[in-house]
Design a protein around this motif. Structure first.
Motif, PDB file in Angstrom:
ATOM      1  N   SER A   1       0.822  -1.206   0.000  1.00 17.72           N
ATOM      2  CA  SER A   1       0.000   0.000   0.000  1.00 17.72           C
ATOM      3  C   SER A   1       0.862   1.263   0.000  1.00 17.72           C
ATOM      4  N   LEU A   2       1.942   1.275   0.777  1.00 13.40           N
ATOM      5  CA  LEU A   2       2.808   2.463   0.794  1.00 13.40           C
ATOM      6  C   LEU A   2       3.594   2.557  -0.514  1.00 13.40           C
ATOM      7  N   GLY A   3       3.932   1.411  -1.074  1.00 13.18           N
ATOM      8  CA  GLY A   3       4.635   1.385  -2.369  1.00 13.18           C
ATOM      9  C   GLY A   3       3.770   2.020  -3.448  1.00 13.18           C
ATOM     10  N   GLU A   4       2.474   1.724  -3.428  1.00  8.83           N
ATOM     11  CA  GLU A   4       1.575   2.298  -4.430  1.00  8.83           C
ATOM     12  C   GLU A   4       1.429   3.815  -4.253  1.00  8.83           C
ATOM     13  N   SER A   5       1.785   4.309  -3.046  1.00 10.38           N
ATOM     14  CA  SER A   5       1.748   5.766  -2.830  1.00 10.38           C
ATOM     15  C   SER A   5       3.114   6.392  -3.076  1.00 10.38           C
ATOM     16  N   GLY A   6       4.032   5.620  -3.640  1.00  8.90           N
ATOM     17  CA  GLY A   6       5.320   6.192  -4.038  1.00  8.90           C
ATOM     18  C   GLY A   6       6.422   6.089  -2.988  1.00  8.90           C
ATOM     19  N   PHE A   7       6.188   5.319  -1.927  1.00 16.67           N
ATOM     20  CA  PHE A   7       7.240   5.162  -0.917  1.00 16.67           C
ATOM     21  C   PHE A   7       7.921   3.809  -1.090  1.00 16.67           C
ATOM     22  N   ASP A   8       9.229   3.834  -0.903  1.00 16.69           N
ATOM     23  CA  ASP A   8       9.980   2.598  -1.047  1.00 16.69           C
ATOM     24  C   ASP A   8      10.068   1.916   0.326  1.00 16.69           C
ATOM     25  N   VAL A   9       9.407   0.786   0.450  1.00 15.58           N
ATOM     26  CA  VAL A   9       9.377   0.076   1.734  1.00 15.58           C
ATOM     27  C   VAL A   9      10.086  -1.262   1.575  1.00 15.58           C
ATOM     28  N   ARG A  10      11.053  -1.527   2.420  1.00 18.91           N
ATOM     29  CA  ARG A  10      11.781  -2.797   2.367  1.00 18.91           C
ATOM     30  C   ARG A  10      11.556  -3.582   3.654  1.00 18.91           C
ATOM     31  N   ILE A  11      11.675  -4.898   3.533  1.00 20.74           N
ATOM     32  CA  ILE A  11      11.463  -5.765   4.697  1.00 20.74           C
ATOM     33  C   ILE A  11      12.760  -6.509   5.018  1.00 20.74           C
ATOM     34  N   LEU A  12      13.131  -6.487   6.271  1.00 18.90           N
ATOM     35  CA  LEU A  12      14.314  -7.235   6.709  1.00 18.90           C
ATOM     36  C   LEU A  12      13.894  -8.173   7.835  1.00 18.90           C
ATOM     37  N   ASN A  13      13.899  -9.462   7.524  1.00 20.06           N
ATOM     38  CA  ASN A  13      13.611 -10.434   8.573  1.00 20.06           C
ATOM     39  C   ASN A  13      14.930 -10.790   9.247  1.00 20.06           C
ATOM     40  N   LEU A  14      15.180 -10.116  10.337  1.00 19.93           N
ATOM     41  CA  LEU A  14      16.449 -10.279  11.027  1.00 19.93           C
ATOM     42  C   LEU A  14      16.565 -11.665  11.669  1.00 19.93           C
ATOM     43  N   SER A  15      15.431 -12.249  12.031  1.00 23.96           N
ATOM     44  CA  SER A  15      15.481 -13.613  12.590  1.00 23.96           C
ATOM     45  C   SER A  15      16.045 -14.553  11.537  1.00 23.96           C
ATOM     46  N   SER A  16      15.490 -14.492  10.324  1.00 21.92           N
ATOM     47  CA  SER A  16      15.943 -15.401   9.270  1.00 21.92           C
ATOM     48  C   SER A  16      17.378 -15.068   8.866  1.00 21.92           C
ATOM     49  N   LEU A  17      17.663 -13.771   8.728  1.00 18.36           N
ATOM     50  CA  LEU A  17      18.995 -13.375   8.260  1.00 18.36           C
ATOM     51  C   LEU A  17      20.080 -13.880   9.213  1.00 18.36           C
ATOM     52  N   LEU A  18      19.872 -13.677  10.502  1.00 18.82           N
ATOM     53  CA  LEU A  18      20.922 -14.053  11.451  1.00 18.82           C
ATOM     54  C   LEU A  18      20.987 -15.568  11.664  1.00 18.82           C
ATOM     55  N   LEU A  19      19.891 -16.252  11.385  1.00 21.12           N
ATOM     56  CA  LEU A  19      19.934 -17.720  11.439  1.00 21.12           C
ATOM     57  C   LEU A  19      20.739 -18.273  10.277  1.00 21.12           C
ATOM     58  N   ARG A  20      20.499 -17.701   9.107  1.00 18.01           N
ATOM     59  CA  ARG A  20      21.219 -18.168   7.915  1.00 18.01           C
ATOM     60  C   ARG A  20      22.664 -17.689   7.915  1.00 18.01           C
ATOM     61  N   TYR A  21      22.894 -16.490   8.423  1.00 18.69           N
ATOM     62  CA  TYR A  21      24.231 -15.897   8.372  1.00 18.69           C
ATOM     63  C   TYR A  21      24.643 -15.420   9.766  1.00 18.69           C
ATOM     64  N   PRO A  22      24.883 -16.382  10.682  1.00 18.26           N
ATOM     65  CA  PRO A  22      25.173 -15.984  12.069  1.00 18.26           C
ATOM     66  C   PRO A  22      26.476 -15.202  12.207  1.00 18.26           C
ATOM     67  N   GLN A  23      27.313 -15.243  11.157  1.00 17.02           N
ATOM     68  CA  GLN A  23      28.582 -14.501  11.254  1.00 17.02           C
ATOM     69  C   GLN A  23      28.379 -13.001  11.081  1.00 17.02           C
ATOM     70  N   LEU A  24      27.212 -12.597  10.578  1.00 15.00           N
ATOM     71  CA  LEU A  24      27.015 -11.168  10.298  1.00 15.00           C
ATOM     72  C   LEU A  24      26.989 -10.347  11.586  1.00 15.00           C
ATOM     73  N   ASP A  25      27.545  -9.165  11.482  1.00 18.99           N
ATOM     74  CA  ASP A  25      27.548  -8.263  12.618  1.00 18.99           C
ATOM     75  C   ASP A  25      26.372  -7.294  12.442  1.00 18.99           C
ATOM     76  N   LEU A  26      25.484  -7.251  13.428  1.00 20.44           N
ATOM     77  CA  LEU A  26      24.251  -6.475  13.248  1.00 20.44           C
ATOM     78  C   LEU A  26      24.539  -4.997  13.000  1.00 20.44           C
ATOM     79  N   GLU A  27      25.512  -4.469  13.704  1.00 23.00           N
ATOM     80  CA  GLU A  27      25.778  -3.033  13.513  1.00 23.00           C
ATOM     81  C   GLU A  27      26.223  -2.753  12.083  1.00 23.00           C
TER      82      GLU A  27
END
Ligand code: B12
Length: 585
Positions: free
Chosen positions: A58-84
């Motif tokens: 809905s926000l995308g259709e109003s011209g805003f760029d909205v991205r989703i980051l599933n940090l649970s999945s990301l850090l499970l798949r890539y536990p070496q990543l540093d969050l900062e």
């Protein structure tokens, strides 16, 4: 370590792991089955609210760029990543974090704190069911600038992004609670409570994965927010909805056009015939809308579809379900075999005999499978009553042998839902609640022992019982399923072995976690630390299983495994990255 390419957006929606930082954590034990095993997730609870998808559309259709980051999945798949470093690679006007399910309280707040370390000037907003209920308390955390209340936030979020783009203060934007420049909390009022839930999901593109074996291909949708029913344990019940939202009618429905949009976009998925569709809350749909929904199902080549039902489905709808997809699955939740307990749980609208007669009718009509869920932690449910439910499951499996009747048992852990009737009026219903505030829950989630994380007990089952009796019941049921040939015997043996082993170790952790003296407690937990890390790694990083499909499957490619960067980029980023340092507290 290779730096991640910068992602620029107007809004980045982040789904935090239930507990942060779970990697190599030496003082927090995740036993086997601690999520109850109803859905395929790890103890980080990777589902993000489907509302992320509707906000994005809905926000995308109003011209805003909205991205989703599933940090649970990301850090499970890539536990070496540093969050900062991950956060430093994001430039956005606003970070949004869901605290929809209370279980995420520790992780969501910790992620907000980390965001503020990296992006001191970027505002952080919370939203979701628990955020709405606890908005006043949440907005007072120094890392949370705003809370967007409500079950439907598309319009207010559009206005908020507009204000941020134009450099205006968010004055007058409905449902928003925010802190102004002087640190004063401002309440814009909670007035956006529409009758309809305005936006459907765009399913056309799905997260891609290289993770390989048996990917979980599933879509999930709910056609409404709120509920027509009033189960006392549920934080989404009729009364709970009214406690959380200033709205008398405890229901907002998606329009039929929006539901059609969901199916239209789903039909663009090239291998839709390999996808299961999980229709949650279809018990709230009146017949004419249900018929329209089924028409859409009939026009989609889904592999299978499951419907949650409160009452026993009518013959007419059964026939329609079977006609529109040959693998139609019905999920019933009588909660207990005992009619008294079932009634007190908000169910009990049919007897066991009626259900058994109905089962024959459902299969005659062509239904593929019926799943039947029993809950552990209900009023007047003691150990004997739980055993009664296990025995009744055995009876069902014997009687309906070869007919795909699948009973399941689910311990209600770790939380009794805030805002539920039993949470609000514990004494009246035989409950004792250990955590009332956000901060109580946040601290509880940081406890080493699962037993100490549980926020309630009943007159009939203590916190320890909920775990021990609950896990034993699940293991017994697996053994019964092996006896009738539904599970291979080795699988049931494996489940029993894991239950015994994790309960034994949990007792050691629990003893240490209950030590009064802080230093002594830390020392004792530290002695168990290596073993905690080893065991948690198995639970977290070996894939996901649930009771319905108790075989480990790879993480990645589930509709909610959105990781912001593609896997090639992430693989390059972690190549040569140092191992994460051990963490305590
Ligand atoms: C569908 C559903 C599910 C689905 C998931 C749906 C999903 N991914 O969204 C499944 C079956 C997987 C599920 C799982 C669980 N669920 Co559930 N679920 C529901 C149900 C039936 C509907 C909730 C819903 O989605 N409503 C639609 C609306 C309200 O939300 P939405 O569209 O996603 O989001 C909008 C707003 O909430 C808001 N919003 C949400 N997040 C954010 C974030 C920001 C920044 C902003 C601005 C806005 C915002 O804006 C969105 C757009 O308008 C409710 C019961 C009910 N009747 O409400 C329980 C409910 C939400 N679930 C609950 C629970 C406890 C769970 C589990 C923890 C159970 C378990 N032990 O496994 C898990 C958690 C899963 C996880 N995190 O991994 C409780 C939560 C109580 C609480 N306050 O904590 C509820 C209330 C009742 C219950 N016990 O079932 N659930």
């Amino acid at each position: 370590m290779y730096d991640l390419p910068t992602v620029r957006a107007d809004l980045v929606l982040i789904h935090a792991p239930a507990v942060f930082d779970f990697r190599n954590r030496r003082d927090l034990y995740f036993p086997y089955l601690c999520t109850s095993g109803d859905v395929p997730i790890t103890p980080l609870y990777e589902y993000f609210p489907v509302g992320f998808k509707t906000l994005q559309r809905s926000l995308g259709e109003s011209g805003f760029d909205v991205r989703i980051l599933n940090l649970s999945s990301l850090l499970l798949r890539y536990p070496q990543l540093d969050l900062e470093r991950v956060l430093a690679s994001i430039e956005t006007r606003l970070f949004g974090i869901d605290l929809h399910w209370m279980i995420h309280v520790q992780g969501a707040i910790a992620v907000a704190e980390t965001i503020k370390r990296v992006h001191a000037d970027t505002p952080v907003i919370f939203g979701g069911i628990s955020s709405t209920y606890y908005a006043d308390e949440l907005v007072r955390y120094p890392w949370i600038d705003m809370v967007m209340r409500g079950y439907e936030t598309h319009g207010p979020m559009r206005e908020l992004l507009g204000a941020l783009r134009d450099g205006r203060a968010p004055e007058g934007i409905a449902n928003l609670l925010w802190t102004d420049r002087d640190g004063a909390v401002r309440d814009n009022g909670f007035t956006h409570v529409p009758e309809s839930y305005s936006c459907g999901i765009d399913w056309a593109s799905q997260p891609q994965t290289k993770s390989g074996s048996m990917p979980i291909l599933e879509l999930l949708s709910t056609q409404n927010a709120g509920c027509a029913y009033n189960c006392g344990w549920c934080g989404g019940s009729r009364d709970a909805f009214r406690r959380i939202n200033p709205k008398k009618r405890p229901m907002a429905r998606k329009s039929l056009e929006e539901i059609e949009h969901e199916f239209d976009t789903a039909r663009q998925i090239p291998n839709l015939d390999q996808y299961h569709f999980y229709s949650v809350g279809s018990y709230n749909e009146p017949k004419p809308r249900m018929r329209k929904f089924l028409e859409q199902v009939g026009e989609s080549n889904l592999k299978s579809i499951s419907y949650e039902q409160y009452h026993l489905t009518s013959d007419e709808i059964l026939a329609e379900m079977a006609r529109t997809n040959k693998r139609s699955i019905i999920t019933l939740s009588p909660e207990s075999h005992d009619p008294v307990v079932a009634k007190l749980s908000g169910r009990g609208v049919y007897t066991n005999e009626e259900m058994e007669e109905w089962l024959y009718r459902a299969f005659d009509a062509g239904i593929f499978e019926v799943d039947i869920w029993y809950f552990i932690g209900m009023p007047q449910q003691d150990k004997a009553s739980v055993q009664g439910s296990v025995d009744y499951c055995a009876h069902l499996l014997e009687k309906f042998k070869g007919m795909r009747v699948s009973p399941f048992l689910c311990p209600m852990i770790p939380f009794l839902d805030p805002a539920s009737t039993f949470f609000e009026e514990p004494d009246k219903h035989g409950y004792r609640v250990f955590c009332r505030t956000v901060e109580d829950h946040r601290r509880a989630m940081g406890r080493a022992s699962l037993i100490n994380r549980i926020n309630y007990e009943t007159k009939w089952l203590s916190r320890r019982d909920l775990v021990h009796v609950g896990f034993d019941a699940v293991a017994q049921l697996a053994e019964i399923k092996a006896e009738v040939g539904v599970y291979p015997p080795s699988l049931a043996r494996n489940i029993r072995r894991k239950v015994i082993d994790s309960l034994e170790f949990l007792e050691e952790v629990h003893r240490a976690d209950c030590l009064e003296d802080e230093k002594e407690r830390a020392r004792e937990l530290d002695l168990l630390g290596d073993e905690i890390v080893r065991r948690n790694a198995e639970i977290l990083f070996d894939g996901v299983a649930n009771q319905a499909f108790p075989i480990q499957r790879g993480i990645g490619g589930r509709w909610f495994d959105e990781m912001l960067w593609d896997e090639d980029t992430l693989d390059r980023a972690v190549a040569g990255a140092p191992e994460p340092a051990p963490v305590t507290g």
